[in-house]
Design an enzyme around this catalytic site. Structure first.
Site, PDB file in Angstrom:
ATOM      1  N   ARG A   1       0.836  -1.206   0.000  1.00 39.24           N
ATOM      2  CA  ARG A   1       0.000   0.000   0.000  1.00 39.24           C
ATOM      3  C   ARG A   1       0.873   1.260   0.000  1.00 39.24           C
ATOM      4  O   ARG A   1       0.989   1.949  -1.011  1.00 39.24           O
ATOM      5  CB  ARG A   1      -0.957  -0.027   1.216  1.00 39.24           C
ATOM      6  CG  ARG A   1      -2.136   0.939   1.104  1.00 39.24           C
ATOM      7  CD  ARG A   1      -1.842   2.346   1.494  1.00 39.24           C
ATOM      8  NE  ARG A   1      -1.363   2.450   2.884  1.00 39.24           N
ATOM      9  CZ  ARG A   1      -0.808   3.536   3.385  1.00 39.24           C
ATOM     10  NH1 ARG A   1      -0.654   4.616   2.638  1.00 39.24           N
ATOM     11  NH2 ARG A   1      -0.372   3.567   4.632  1.00 39.24           N
TER      12      ARG A   1
ATOM     13  N   CYS B   1       7.644   9.204   0.781  1.00 39.23           N
ATOM     14  CA  CYS B   1       6.711  10.314   0.849  1.00 39.23           C
ATOM     15  C   CYS B   1       6.928  11.228  -0.346  1.00 39.23           C
ATOM     16  O   CYS B   1       8.037  11.707  -0.567  1.00 39.23           O
ATOM     17  CB  CYS B   1       6.892  11.107   2.129  1.00 39.23           C
ATOM     18  SG  CYS B   1       5.835  12.553   2.194  1.00 39.23           S
TER      19      CYS B   1
END
Ligand code: MG
Length: 305
Positions: A20, A245
């Site tokens: 994920r 990120c």
């Protein structure tokens, strides 16, 4: 060599986020069967929890647009994997597929809440509440991510008490566990200790805390060690260190599962994870992503010359 140290947990639960959090931040789109095989291989390697996908709208995360198809390809063990749901609509889709564990994605800062959730820090609670309430009524486990706990790219330093406030609100709403994220990887060990102590002082049980470190500034394992000393025994990691990120400038992001397993096993801490199988899985996935794994362990253990 295994050299245990006193004062640390005997056993750690690794919460695998590669399928994920890893894949959603990779540029390369991976086909659904490969994702299913990724989940199966991670479970077979002994990872106790593998977050499979996210039921977020495909417009926001095209990499995970096949969430329902993926869950359909998994067997019973795979369908027991948690999935991220952004709202009630995502929860509806998860419930239809018989999902038993969900995660929501909150923010410790107002700016990131506005950019990522399209609401203010305070409004996020009202947004999550109906989904969390219904999920708990349906006896689902609910994990609440809290992002930007150690620093925010727009706001800079994030006050520890603000993080505790957000985390407490999510626990009071019904979440079973918090995953405290160093989303941009700027945290250092003393900060980790201070944050954990502040949660304990606020009455939170350390068993409800998980840590989600990023290695962007090379601090992920140092921060993990500080959290182990603070009594935390659940850590998020991404096989092969994939993902990260999109708001952090550096190429590295998520703490690699292999790097975490190496340190834990060296300390004599049990994980139930077969390191060799995770390395083999990450090498296989790196081929699908068309680039070498960013994990130091994967590189060291697959060096051929
Ligand atoms: Mg992450």
């Amino acid at each position: 060599m295994v050299v245990p140290q006193s004062g640390l947990p005997e056993r750690v639960t690794i919460y695998e986020v590669g399928p994920r959090d890893g894949l959603q931040n990779e540029k390369t789109l991976v086909n659904t069967e490969v994702k299913a095989e990724f989940v199966r291989r991670l479970l077979a390697a002994g990872l106790p929890i593998v977050e499979a996908t996210s039921f977020v709208h495909p417009r926001w995360i095209p990499q995970l647009a096949d969430a329902a198809d993926l869950m359909g390809l998994l067997d019973a063990a795979g369908r027991d994997c948690p999935v991220l749901v952004p709202n009630e609509r995502g929860l509806d889709r998860a419930l239809e597929l018989g999902v038993k564990k969900i995660a929501i994605f909150g923010s410790a800062t107002d700016t990131f809440a506005k950019r990522n959730l399209n609401c203010t820090l305070e409004e996020q609670f009202a947004m999550f509440e109906p989904a969390v309430k219904r999920a708990r009524e349906a006896e689902l486990d609910v994990r609440a991510y809290v992002s930007m706990c150690f620093g925010d790219p727009w706001e800079g330093a994030v006050p520890v008490q603000q993080v505790v406030y957000v985390g407490k609100r999510l626990l009071d709403m019904g979440a079973n566990q918090l995953s405290l994220g160093d989303t941009i990887g700027v945290g250092t060990p003393g900060h980790v200790t201070h944050l954990i102590e502040s949660f304990l002082e606020a009455g939170v049980d350390v068993a409800q805390l998980a840590m989600h470190f990023h290695d962007t500034y090379g601090q992920a394992l140092s921060n993990t060690f500080a959290a182990l000393l603070g009594g935390v025994s659940t850590f998020d990691a991404s096989a092969g260190g994939i993902g990260g990120c999109p708001f952090a400038e550096s190429a590295t992001g998520n703490l690699a599962t292999e790097d975490l397993v190496w340190m834990l096993h060296g300390l004599g801490i049990q994980t139930g994870v077969d390191l060799g199988q995770v390395v083999a899985t990450s090498s296989w996935m790196a081929e699908h992503l068309g680039r070498p794994s960013p994990s130091a362990l994967v590189r060291a253990l697959t060096r051929t010359s």
